[in-house]
Each structure stands twice: as structure tokens, then as C-alpha cells.
Enzyme design. Structure first.
Site, mmCIF file in Angstrom:
data_model
loop_
_atom_site.group_PDB
_atom_site.id
_atom_site.type_symbol
_atom_site.label_atom_id
_atom_site.label_comp_id
_atom_site.label_asym_id
_atom_site.label_seq_id
_atom_site.Cartn_x
_atom_site.Cartn_y
_atom_site.Cartn_z
ATOM 1 N N TYR A 1 0.963 -1.682 -0.359
ATOM 2 C CA TYR A 1 0.246 0.132 0.131
ATOM 3 C C TYR A 1 0.749 0.913 -0.357
ATOM 4 O O TYR A 1 0.398 2.059 -0.869
ATOM 5 C CB TYR A 1 -1.124 0.110 1.150
ATOM 6 C CG TYR A 1 -1.791 1.097 1.437
ATOM 7 C CD1 TYR A 1 -3.150 1.730 0.428
ATOM 8 C CD2 TYR A 1 -1.718 2.355 2.332
ATOM 9 C CE1 TYR A 1 -3.268 2.538 0.728
ATOM 10 C CE2 TYR A 1 -2.743 3.059 2.833
ATOM 11 C CZ TYR A 1 -3.556 3.034 1.424
ATOM 12 O OH TYR A 1 -4.588 4.018 1.680
ATOM 13 N N LYS B 1 0.938 4.610 -2.741
ATOM 14 C CA LYS B 1 0.684 5.737 -2.382
ATOM 15 C C LYS B 1 2.113 7.080 -2.783
ATOM 16 O O LYS B 1 1.487 8.160 -2.845
ATOM 17 C CB LYS B 1 -0.198 6.209 -0.438
ATOM 18 C CG LYS B 1 -0.744 5.498 -1.064
ATOM 19 C CD LYS B 1 -2.198 5.714 -1.550
ATOM 20 C CE LYS B 1 -3.632 4.799 -1.689
ATOM 21 N NZ LYS B 1 -4.850 5.358 -2.626
#
Length: 249
Positions: A145, A149
Site C-alpha cells: 500500500y 501511495k
């Protein structure tokens, strides 16, 4: 006049969580909104729900055309659709890496590409991407993740450089852990959901999860013509995680 009177926004992942809060905030500020999602929910006079998949360029092209036809154009794009995976670099296979990158990173490129012909006709064009505190802070069990990002943060700066000459502003928000159904589902997969929630709350200096409508208000600020001099900015909405280094209790 309301802040976004006469403007049209598109919100991906607008069927729930942060995206839904953004759609509601935009309507409250006078905008008409195209909600793009796998399950976009119900519509109103000011909201057009459009089933769309950010991993499918043709789907996005059709969705943008539908919003522009209904409301007369597109001025604002909120790239909010995203997914997550838990684990270290040892825990996710190649397919999971590709799946997350396809949605969280390439999905933003596809969506913005589909919207560009309409944004270029707008005198108040703005793009707001949803990054995360995970782009700038090392969080345990979030390597995949975090990688996506971090890419969104970098993409935001590069997109802002590409389009500033055309009058298209590009910014991103970087929320902390937000109290959404998505986070609830992640917690439900852990061995101790209540304990994990308490740990998430405790790691944010304000001592609680961020509310979805708090993030939506930040997105509204970045998208509004009132912030016309703001571009290439990453705005934390993270309960102080980015800027504060507090002593341990």
C-alpha cells in the site's frame, strides 16, 4: 453563491467512504457530481451514478462522456478509488502487487487521461488525488500500500508540472487512518479487531481516527477555485502524524 456553483466534479470510488463524503461535500457546495464506482449507489438531480472500473480505460472513457453529456462538462476530478493489502515484502505475491498498482496508480493515470479533454475546456480545472500518510511515514505491514501511495505523491507533482501551463491544478491529500467501511473490513481480518483499532487510534496524535468528512473538506479546499494558486501540494489530514513527534506516554 456557493463555493462550487456551476462546476461539475467526478469522484472515483465515490460510492462509499471518503469518496462518498467528497461527493456529498461537493453537492453541498453547489457542484453537480458524477460518482464513478463499481457500485455507485443512487442518483439525484445533482448526482449521476456511473458504474465504472478504474482498471478499464474504455469504461472510464464512457463514464466521463456520460457525466459531460448530463452536466455539460467536467471541471474537477477526484482520483479516490483505491485498494490495500496487508503484509511485508514477503507476504504478497506478484499478482497482488500488480492488482494494487493497477488500481491505485495506473487507475489515476487512466482516469485523468479520460477526463483531460473536458478539463482542458474548463476555466477552473482541478485534479485531487488521494495519497496517504503511508507515502511519507513507514507503517508496519503496509509495504505494498505504501509503495502505491508514494507513487501517487510523486505522480501528483509530475502531473502538476505537466499541466500548470494549461491552467489545470493538481494536488493530493494524504490522510491518516480514516474511519470508513474499508478500514472496518481491514480490521475485521485481524486476530484482534478491537485491539487493532485502538492501536490505530493511538498512533495518531489526536487520539482517534480521522473522519471521512474531514478529508472531504480538505479535498473541497484543493478543488475550489478559491485555492487557485495552490498546485503541486500534498495536504496531510492525518491527526498530526506527519508533523508531530511527541514523547512517549
Amino acid at each position: 453563491m456557493a463555493e462550487l456553483d456551476g462546476l461539475v466534479a467526478v469522484v472515483t470510488g465515490g460510492g462509499s467512504g471518503i469518496g462518498r463524503a467528497c461527493a456529498e461535500a461537493f453537492v453541498g457546495a453547489g457542484a453537480r457530481v458524477g460518482v464513478l464506482d463499481i457500485d455507485p449507489g443512487d442518483g439525484t438531480d445533482a448526482v449521476l451514478p456511473v458504474p465504472a472500473d478504474v482498471t478499464d480505460q474504455a469504461s472510464l472513457d464512457r463514464a466521463m462522456a456520460a457525466v459531460a453529456e448530463r452536466f455539460g462538462g467536467i471541471d474537477i476530478v477526484v482520483n479516490n478509488a483505491g485498494i490495500s493489502s496487508v503484509g511485508t515484502v514477503a507476504d504478497n505475491d506478484d499478482a497482488e502487487w500488480h492488482r494494487n498498482l493497477d488500481v491505485n496508480v495506473v487507475g489515476i493515470a487512466r482516469t485523468t487521461k479520460a477526463a483531460l479533454p473536458y478539463l482542458r475546456r474548463s476555466s477552473h480545472a482541478a485534479v485531487v488525488n488521494t495519497s496517504s500518510i503511508a507515502a511519507t511515514a513507514g507503517l508496519p505491514q503496509r509495504v505494498l500500500y505504501s509503495a502505491t501511495k508514494g507513487a501517487v505523491h510523486a505522480m501528483t507533482l509530475a502531473m502538476a508540472a505537466d499541466f500548470v501551463g494549461e491552467g489545470i491544478r493538481v494536488n493530493c491529500i494524504e490522510p491518516g487512518t480514516v474511519d470508513t467501511p474499508w478500514v472496518g473490513r481491514l480490521l475485521a481480518r485481524t486476530e484482534d479487531p478491537a485491539g487493532e483499532r485502538a492501536r490505530l487510534e493511538a498512533r495518531q496524535p489526536i487520539g482517534r481516527l480521522v473522519a471521512a468528512d474531514e478529508v472531504a473538506r480538505a479535498v473541497l479546499y484543493l478543488a475550489s477555485p478559491a485555492s487557485g494558486s495552490t498546485t503541486a501540494t500534498a495536504l496531510p489530514v492525518d491527526g498530526g502524524m506527519f508533523g508531530l513527534r511527541l514523547p512517549r506516554a
